[in-house]
Design an enzyme around this catalytic site. Sequence first.
Site, short mmCIF file in Angstrom:
data_model
loop_
_atom_site.label_atom_id
_atom_site.label_comp_id
_atom_site.label_asym_id
_atom_site.label_seq_id
_atom_site.Cartn_x
_atom_site.Cartn_y
_atom_site.Cartn_z
N GLY A 108 -41.52 43.21 -24.48
CA GLY A 108 -41.34 42.52 -25.76
C GLY A 108 -42.64 42.38 -26.52
N MET A 109 -42.54 41.81 -27.72
CA MET A 109 -43.73 41.65 -28.59
C MET A 109 -44.81 40.84 -27.91
SD MET A 109 -42.65 40.82 -32.51
CE MET A 109 -41.83 39.29 -32.10
N LEU A 110 -44.42 39.69 -27.37
CA LEU A 110 -45.41 38.84 -26.71
C LEU A 110 -45.84 39.44 -25.37
CD1 LEU A 110 -47.10 36.28 -26.46
CD2 LEU A 110 -45.09 35.12 -25.51
N ALA A 163 -36.70 36.74 -22.88
CA ALA A 163 -35.71 35.88 -23.52
C ALA A 163 -34.72 36.72 -24.30
CB ALA A 163 -36.39 34.88 -24.46
N THR A 215 -33.60 36.85 -27.67
CA THR A 215 -34.20 36.26 -28.87
C THR A 215 -33.39 36.50 -30.16
OG1 THR A 215 -35.56 38.25 -29.11
CG2 THR A 215 -36.56 36.38 -27.97
N THR A 256 -39.93 27.25 -27.90
CA THR A 256 -39.79 27.47 -29.35
C THR A 256 -39.75 26.18 -30.17
OG1 THR A 256 -38.17 28.27 -30.98
CG2 THR A 256 -37.28 27.65 -28.88
N TYR A 260 -29.12 29.28 -29.38
CA TYR A 260 -30.44 29.75 -28.94
C TYR A 260 -31.34 28.54 -28.62
CZ TYR A 260 -35.20 31.61 -29.36
OH TYR A 260 -36.53 31.92 -29.15
N LYS A 306 -32.89 27.53 -24.97
CA LYS A 306 -34.33 27.46 -24.72
C LYS A 306 -34.72 26.06 -24.25
CE LYS A 306 -37.16 30.13 -25.39
NZ LYS A 306 -37.76 31.13 -24.47
N TRP A 331 -42.27 31.57 -35.23
CA TRP A 331 -42.39 32.62 -36.26
C TRP A 331 -43.32 33.74 -35.78
CZ3 TRP A 331 -42.30 30.69 -42.02
CH2 TRP A 331 -41.25 29.79 -42.19
N1 LIG Z 1 -39.89 35.79 -31.93
C1 LIG Z 1 -40.11 34.54 -32.33
O1 LIG Z 1 -40.25 34.27 -33.52
C2 LIG Z 1 -40.25 33.43 -31.30
C3 LIG Z 1 -40.48 32.12 -31.75
C4 LIG Z 1 -40.63 31.11 -30.81
C5 LIG Z 1 -40.55 31.39 -29.47
N2 LIG Z 1 -40.31 32.65 -29.06
C6 LIG Z 1 -40.25 32.92 -27.62
O2 LIG Z 1 -41.33 33.76 -27.29
C7 LIG Z 1 -40.98 34.55 -26.15
C8 LIG Z 1 -41.30 36.01 -26.43
O3 LIG Z 1 -40.45 36.45 -27.46
P1 LIG Z 1 -40.74 37.78 -28.30
O4 LIG Z 1 -40.86 37.37 -29.70
O5 LIG Z 1 -41.78 38.59 -27.63
O6 LIG Z 1 -39.30 38.46 -28.18
P2 LIG Z 1 -38.89 39.95 -27.81
O7 LIG Z 1 -39.79 40.93 -28.48
O8 LIG Z 1 -37.42 39.99 -28.06
O9 LIG Z 1 -39.19 40.00 -26.25
C9 LIG Z 1 -38.33 39.46 -25.29
C10 LIG Z 1 -38.27 40.45 -24.16
O10 LIG Z 1 -37.44 39.90 -23.13
C11 LIG Z 1 -36.64 40.96 -22.64
N3 LIG Z 1 -35.44 40.47 -21.97
C12 LIG Z 1 -34.25 40.13 -22.50
N4 LIG Z 1 -33.39 39.77 -21.52
C13 LIG Z 1 -34.08 39.89 -20.35
C14 LIG Z 1 -33.74 39.68 -19.00
N5 LIG Z 1 -32.52 39.27 -18.64
N6 LIG Z 1 -34.68 39.90 -18.06
C15 LIG Z 1 -35.92 40.33 -18.40
N7 LIG Z 1 -36.29 40.56 -19.66
C16 LIG Z 1 -35.38 40.33 -20.63
C17 LIG Z 1 -36.30 41.79 -23.86
O11 LIG Z 1 -35.88 43.07 -23.47
P3 LIG Z 1 -34.82 43.86 -24.39
O12 LIG Z 1 -35.51 44.08 -25.70
O13 LIG Z 1 -34.56 45.10 -23.62
O14 LIG Z 1 -33.61 42.97 -24.50
C18 LIG Z 1 -37.66 41.80 -24.57
O15 LIG Z 1 -38.46 42.86 -24.12
C19 LIG Z 1 -39.52 34.23 -25.85
O16 LIG Z 1 -39.48 33.23 -24.85
C20 LIG Z 1 -39.01 33.64 -27.15
O17 LIG Z 1 -37.92 32.76 -26.93
C21 LIG Z 1 -40.15 33.69 -29.94
#
Ligand SMILES: NC(=O)c1ccc[n+]([C@@H]2O[C@H](COP(=O)([O-])OP(=O)(O)OC[C@H]3O[C@@H](n4cnc5c(N)ncnc54)[C@H](OP(=O)(O)O)[C@@H]3O)[C@@H](O)[C@H]2O)c1
Length: 283
Positions: free
Chosen positions: A10-12, A59, A61, A100, A124, A128, A149
């Site tokens: 994922g991005m993070l 997650a 997301t 989040t 969601y 979380k 964000w």
């Molecule tokens: N994006 C935001 O704005 C935001 C804001 C606040 C908090 N967060 C939190 O920050 C964290 C990182 O989010 P991100 O923005 O990096 O999101 P992301 O790019 O969607 O990354 C999440 C990763 O988790 C993977 N994933 C999904 N289901 C899974 C599972 N069952 N087992 C293992 N991996 C799994 C996804 O894989 P697939 O792509 O293959 O499904 C994806 O690679 C998360 O905890 C999110 O809730 C995000």
Amino acid sequence: MHVLVTGAGGMLGRELKAAFAEGWQVTALSRAELDVARWGDVRERVAEARPDVVVNSAAFTDVDGCESRVDHAMQINAIGAKNVAAAAEAIGAACVQVSTDFVFRGDAHEPYCENDPVGPESVYARSKYWGEVLCREVSSKLTIVRTQWLYGHGGKNFVETILRLASERDELSIVGDQFGCPTFCRDLAQGIRRLVEEATPGTYHLSGRGSCSWFEFAQRILELAGVTGVTVKPTTAAAFGRPAPRPAYSVLRNYHLELTLGDFVREWPEMLAEYLRERSAAN
Ligand SMILES: NC(=O)c1ccc[n+]([C@@H]2O[C@H](COP(=O)([O-])OP(=O)(O)OC[C@H]3O[C@@H](n4cnc5c(N)ncnc54)[C@H](OP(=O)(O)O)[C@@H]3O)[C@@H](O)[C@H]2O)c1
């Protein structure tokens, strides 16, 4: 020291891998390599790797998608988070759970501190928040990092959406009545490393400094990317009408972080400028 990162595709996750690359052994597992919802696999994989710290960035997301896939959201964002924290606890490792701003109701008028009452509204948000609760129940060395964000390289995010739309249309309507703070995953990942290395466990907010609406964020993206000839107009969240409710105001104050490690987090436009510079250098 050895860190294991889940959701590493994922991005993070990608930025975490980079942030710990120097000086740490890193085991970075994508969803295909470890599904956090599968307790047996998580326990086995973590026990085998024996890291000192596990960072869960996995997650589900898709905030709107969670509304129609409630069990899936709970299975990954709550039970999956608990699985990772419990597996870390079983080998005496510390755990970092990423959470989040959506845990807050969003009816405040000033930035939320870590000890402000929560009020998660969407599926969601509830998944979380339950993840936070379950992690606290099973881990004795838990750091919860709430952020908001997010954007980062190689991910689906608001910055990429705006730049794509701007290449297709000459007018964009963007929500102007929801406020938060954009955060580059790079800054978040580096901040998480500092928390792991220098701070004691606890709940921390870690997002960019300052605040804006989505409308203001979009305007700044186009300005910094040098896009001209596209008009951005503010609209309301109600008019935009998405399936999941979102907090109207969920700016996070990095209060615990600042009291612990000082005021090192950058202003959000500075983060954005760096992201856009790197993006244009890569294209
Ligand atoms: N994006 C935001 O704005 C935001 C804001 C606040 C908090 N967060 C939190 O920050 C964290 C990182 O989010 P991100 O923005 O990096 O999101 P992301 O790019 O969607 O990354 C999440 C990763 O988790 C993977 N994933 C999904 N289901 C899974 C599972 N069952 N087992 C293992 N991996 C799994 C996804 O894989 P697939 O792509 O293959 O499904 C994806 O690679 C998360 O905890 C999110 O809730 C995000």
